[in-house]
Design an enzyme around this catalytic site. Structure first.
Site, PDB file in Angstrom:
ATOM      1  N   HIS A 155     -14.081  33.576  16.188  1.00 37.64           N
ATOM      2  CA  HIS A 155     -14.545  34.922  15.608  1.00 37.64           C
ATOM      3  C   HIS A 155     -15.592  35.902  15.591  1.00 37.64           C
ATOM      4  CE1 HIS A 155     -11.224  32.976  12.279  1.00 37.64           C
ATOM      5  NE2 HIS A 155     -11.507  33.652  13.021  1.00 37.64           N
ATOM      6  N   CYS A 197     -26.571  54.311  19.899  1.00 36.35           N
ATOM      7  CA  CYS A 197     -26.971  53.837  20.954  1.00 36.35           C
ATOM      8  C   CYS A 197     -27.280  54.904  21.416  1.00 36.35           C
ATOM      9  CB  CYS A 197     -24.859  53.330  21.960  1.00 36.35           C
ATOM     10  SG  CYS A 197     -24.843  53.303  22.950  1.00 36.35           S
TER      11      CYS A 197
HETATM   12  P1  OAD Z   1     -13.596  30.026   3.471  1.00 38.48           P
HETATM   13  O1  OAD Z   1     -14.648  30.803   2.725  1.00 38.48           O
HETATM   14  O2  OAD Z   1     -12.385  31.143   3.436  1.00 38.48           O
HETATM   15  O3  OAD Z   1     -13.625  28.586   2.783  1.00 38.48           O
HETATM   16  C1  OAD Z   1     -14.175  27.863   3.066  1.00 38.48           C
HETATM   17  C2  OAD Z   1     -13.678  26.310   2.607  1.00 38.48           C
HETATM   18  O4  OAD Z   1     -14.824  25.864   2.284  1.00 38.48           O
HETATM   19  C3  OAD Z   1     -13.475  26.612   1.075  1.00 38.48           C
HETATM   20  O5  OAD Z   1     -12.061  25.662   0.766  1.00 38.48           O
HETATM   21  C4  OAD Z   1     -14.486  25.556   0.160  1.00 38.48           C
HETATM   22  O6  OAD Z   1     -13.879  24.773  -0.329  1.00 38.48           O
HETATM   23  C5  OAD Z   1     -14.779  24.956   1.647  1.00 38.48           C
HETATM   24  N1  OAD Z   1     -16.736  23.673   0.981  1.00 38.48           N
HETATM   25  C6  OAD Z   1     -17.232  24.580   0.149  1.00 38.48           C
HETATM   26  N2  OAD Z   1     -18.037  23.648   0.511  1.00 38.48           N
HETATM   27  C7  OAD Z   1     -17.879  23.121   1.293  1.00 38.48           C
HETATM   28  C8  OAD Z   1     -18.700  21.977   1.566  1.00 38.48           C
HETATM   29  N3  OAD Z   1     -20.525  21.285   1.643  1.00 38.48           N
HETATM   30  N4  OAD Z   1     -18.082  21.164   2.229  1.00 38.48           N
HETATM   31  C9  OAD Z   1     -16.870  20.881   3.410  1.00 38.48           C
HETATM   32  N5  OAD Z   1     -16.074  22.115   2.553  1.00 38.48           N
HETATM   33  C10 OAD Z   1     -16.642  22.719   1.450  1.00 38.48           C
HETATM   34  O7  OAD Z   1     -14.464  30.593   4.468  1.00 38.48           O
HETATM   35  P2  OAD Z   1     -13.320  30.123   5.775  1.00 38.48           P
HETATM   36  O8  OAD Z   1     -11.794  29.335   6.064  1.00 38.48           O
HETATM   37  O9  OAD Z   1     -14.152  30.494   7.146  1.00 38.48           O
HETATM   38  O10 OAD Z   1     -13.383  35.426   9.677  1.00 38.48           O
HETATM   39  O11 OAD Z   1     -12.590  31.563   6.325  1.00 38.48           O
HETATM   40  C11 OAD Z   1     -12.175  31.609   7.463  1.00 38.48           C
HETATM   41  C12 OAD Z   1     -12.316  33.391   8.153  1.00 38.48           C
HETATM   42  O12 OAD Z   1     -12.000  34.487   6.656  1.00 38.48           O
HETATM   43  C13 OAD Z   1     -13.716  33.473   8.265  1.00 38.48           C
HETATM   44  O13 OAD Z   1     -13.536  32.902   9.933  1.00 38.48           O
HETATM   45  C14 OAD Z   1     -13.477  34.383   8.284  1.00 38.48           C
HETATM   46  C15 OAD Z   1     -13.374  35.557   7.115  1.00 38.48           C
HETATM   47  O14 OAD Z   1     -13.664  36.355   6.282  1.00 38.48           O
HETATM   48  C16 OAD Z   1     -13.558  36.620   9.833  1.00 38.48           C
HETATM   49  O15 OAD Z   1     -14.594  36.915   9.701  1.00 38.48           O
HETATM   50  C17 OAD Z   1     -12.548  37.120  10.539  1.00 38.48           C
END
Ligand code: OAD
Length: 251
Positions: free
Chosen positions: A105, A143
């Site tokens: 990303h 820019c």
């Molecule tokens: P999310 O914010 O959707 O999910 C975060 C996950 O981390 C959740 O399932 C939580 O339960 C988990 N979590 C929270 N604390 C934690 C901890 N201490 N240890 C382990 N897990 C924990 O984030 P992403 O799945 O990364 O995309 O989101 C995916 C994409 O959506 C991102 O890369 C971004 C976003 O919009 C873009 O910007 C294109």
């Protein structure tokens, strides 16, 4: 063992970086991440979106990798072949010592002109002064070459993933003995398709997340643990049975 770690925002939560699906606060309380992370949102209100990314970039620059980032990187030192595939736009895997990191990303600590793609040094997304705690609206710089605005060098919703990173991620998943998915809600595609691809090929998938996600019940194992606790457990088990992924997951 050939390992792939697929990480999401949850792995950086213990470094103090809010996840995407945490409720937003302050200026952004009335938005969700998906409404800020689009080109349409940027064009409609560049100062709002640039201010949000500037605030996130300053948080990342001030944060340190946590024990989970360090344990992920240490898997390579433990003798495993490791590829990290991350949805995160921070650089905490690299600062934690990981070498082979694929960013699906993009990167938060870089920006480029939305018109001609120009980059400038020092990068304006890191410019002083840092946004105040809680952030602020900020007009993005224009820019010098074409007059268009600078935008963060991340992948927004509706945009394609970098093809080289995606192709390398698929190849690494196809070749691995164990896929470890950590700290992701498994809601955003195509990244969420990588564990499905591994499962279809019969490769074991471990989901480390304190909350259940759409992947958890489909994965070979779901450890309802935080990233730091889950990675410590994984490393300890891999040290006991370094050649048998299914025994690692069975405990
Ligand atoms: P999310 O914010 O959707 O999910 C975060 C996950 O981390 C959740 O399932 C939580 O339960 C988990 N979590 C929270 N604390 C934690 C901890 N201490 N240890 C382990 N897990 C924990 O984030 P992403 O799945 O990364 O995309 O989101 C995916 C994409 O959506 C991102 O890369 C971004 C976003 O919009 C873009 O910007 C294109």
């Amino acid at each position: 063992m050939r390992l792939v770690v697929l990480s999401g925002a949850g792995i950086s939560a213990e470094s103090g970086i809010p996840t995407f699906r945490d409720a937003l606060t302050g200026l952004w309380a009335h938005f969700d991440a998906e409404r800020l992370a689009t080109e349409d949102a940027f064009r409609a209100d560049p100062a709002l979106v640039w201010g949000w990314y500037r605030w996130r970039a300053s948080m990342v620059a001030a944060a340190a990798p946590n024990a989970a980032h360090l344990d992920v990187a240490a898997l390579a030192g433990d003798g495993h072949a490791l590829t990290v595939v991350t949805q995160n736009v921070d650089d905490l895997h690299e600062r934690g010592g990981a070498r082979d990191v694929l960013h699906l990303h993009g990167r938060l600590l870089a920006s480029r002109c939305i018109g001609c793609g120009a980059r400038i040094t020092p990068d304006p997304i890191l410019a002083a002064p840092s946004p105040p705690d809680g952030g602020t609206r900020e007009t993005p710089p224009a820019c010098a070459a074409c007059g268009a605005a600078f935008r963060p060098d991340v992948v927004w919703f509706g945009e394609s993933l970098p093809a080289d990173a995606w192709d390398a991620a698929e190849a690494a998943v196809d070749a691995c003995d164990l896929l470890v998915v950590i700290g992701t809600s498994s809601l955003v595609w195509p990244a969420a398709g990588l564990p499905e691809r591994a499962l279809r090929a019969g490769t074991p998938v471990l989901d480390i997340n304190p909350q259940a996600t759409p992947l958890s019940s489909r994965a070979t194992a779901h450890w309802s643990l935080t990233a730091t606790v889950g990675m410590a457990q994984l490393r300890a088990r891999l040290q006991k049975t370094p050649d048998d992924p299914r025994r690692v997951l069975a405990g």
